[in-house]
Scaffold this active site. Sequence first.
Site, mmCIF file in Angstrom:
data_model
loop_
_atom_site.group_PDB
_atom_site.id
_atom_site.type_symbol
_atom_site.label_atom_id
_atom_site.label_comp_id
_atom_site.label_asym_id
_atom_site.label_seq_id
_atom_site.Cartn_x
_atom_site.Cartn_y
_atom_site.Cartn_z
ATOM 1 C CG ASP A 338 -1.648 -1.298 1.400
ATOM 2 O OD1 ASP A 338 -2.264 -1.739 0.434
ATOM 3 O OD2 ASP A 338 -1.602 -1.884 2.502
ATOM 4 C CB SER A 363 1.561 6.629 2.609
ATOM 5 O OG SER A 363 0.579 5.946 3.373
ATOM 6 N NE ARG A 364 0.040 2.774 -4.474
ATOM 7 C CZ ARG A 364 1.062 1.942 -4.488
ATOM 8 N NH1 ARG A 364 1.146 0.986 -3.588
ATOM 9 N NH2 ARG A 364 2.014 2.064 -5.381
ATOM 10 C CB VAL A 365 -3.204 4.475 4.222
ATOM 11 C CG1 VAL A 365 -4.120 4.887 5.365
ATOM 12 C CG2 VAL A 365 -3.330 2.981 3.977
#
Length: 547
Positions: A338, A363-365
């Site tokens: 992620d 950061s894909r969050v």
Amino acid sequence: MSNSDKFSTTIKARINKYSSKATFEEEGKVISVGDGIAYVSGLTNLMLNELVRFENGSYGMALNLETDFVGVVMLGEYKDIKEDSPVKRTKTVVSVPVGDSLIGRIVNPIGEPIDGKGKVSSNKFEPIEKIAPGVMARQSVDQSLSTGILSIDSMFPIGRGQRELIIGDRQTGKTTVALDTILNQKGKNVYCVYVAIGQKNSSVAQLARTLNAHDAMKYTTIVSATASDLPALKYIAPYTGVTIAEEWMRQGKDVLIVYDDLSKHAVAYRTISLLLRRPPGREAYPGDVFYLHSRLLERAGRMNKENGGGSITALPIIETQAGDISAYIPTNVISITDGQLFMETSMFNAGQRPAISAGLSVSRVGSAAQIKAVKQMSGSLKLELAQYSELNAFSQFGSDLDAETKRVLEHGARIMEMIKQPQNQPYDQIDEAILLFAIKYRFIKWIPVESISQFKQDTISHFKKLAIRATLEKNKAFDDNLIEQFKVEFSKFLKSYITSFKNYDICKYGKPTELDYKPAKVASKVENPKQEVKQLKPTKSSKKKTK
């Protein structure tokens, strides 16, 4: 009673106890053995990943189930095993002990302690290969897992249940980032598992010493498969680590697991596959090398309340060759995780530690995994760094720079100093928010670049004593009133702080009047609405004027 009577009663008792049950044990024979691989015949009912026991007491794991023979990878000593030696089934797949008894211990990939502290007192064993929890068993990642590293927590935040790849060339500080994250979990009710794959024994010992010195082994387990271990042990090590972590996740606890590193794990699996005569693919890796890492990393995640509400946060590490992130294994793991933290060699060599590239990292969050105070203060940080890096490259070709370009370059140089951080010294999230406040509102412009490092320490220690920090810690967010209070306090602090510099010319950095900050009036909420109405009624004098 005579001796003959005694013998007859004993024989009768033995006959009564006699049962005609036949004990059935499957046994095969070794066809050949070498290079950590044994070919065995005669075990027709063997399961995949089942343990088999050899004559010398060593164990092996069945990986290739062929028509006439079985390919077994050795998990122990095999030099005294010969052709036609007997091999017995255990009828159990590879399992490891789990539970709280593993906290503070160093174990090998089959769960045996190697720290000299005696046996692991666990009665519960779990198989190392499991199917990852499904989509409906999970929930979204929205809780922060603070690393204590300012550049990561501000620009690339990691949430509980996320999988964030740490990628870069060798000797660029990848393990240090993971280690600092473990140290920062002290007192935060997070269990940690560190899996060392193909590392030197001395490196693992040094890491264990660092964890002990910072009192971090009280919540950490180390699974170690060193460079001298058999390829099969390096292959199963990460699965052992995540199995230990899953037990705590099922109990509703949060776990952090570090795989250091999965490049060596892929190499170990390639070695096993080629020795088992599986067909090689790209870079001689077997065709299922993607599945090797996807089934491992998919076991990390955050469970919903019906499934305990626990989480596993994974930090896999990948080593690149000359910064090539488009190679086979790096692209595989980037597509599974992620987000990634890219450690840049040129930054590391230039003294920027941690050497995290703001351009290639993501950061894909994102901000869902940040506390509000950090989110409010770090919104423009990435953009400012991007502007700085672009103008910095451009400015090297020309000396005539306009005032705005100089301002961006000077501010960027101070940000780069602000995000430098010594190893094993993680920051508290509230201290990070205060440092980011100084960046956002340009209070760092008054500090010479070479003094920024000391300024950070002095700022943290100054605000530790103040009530506004306690308010920020309680609310975990800035409101308009608190922002004004922090601006006033920073102005006061800087006015006295800059007097400690020798030959300091304030006019080089800005107008002296800027430090005489007067807070803006913040509209307070009216408690009684009737009072507000009374205040709005026109007076007699105003009525006359309107006539």
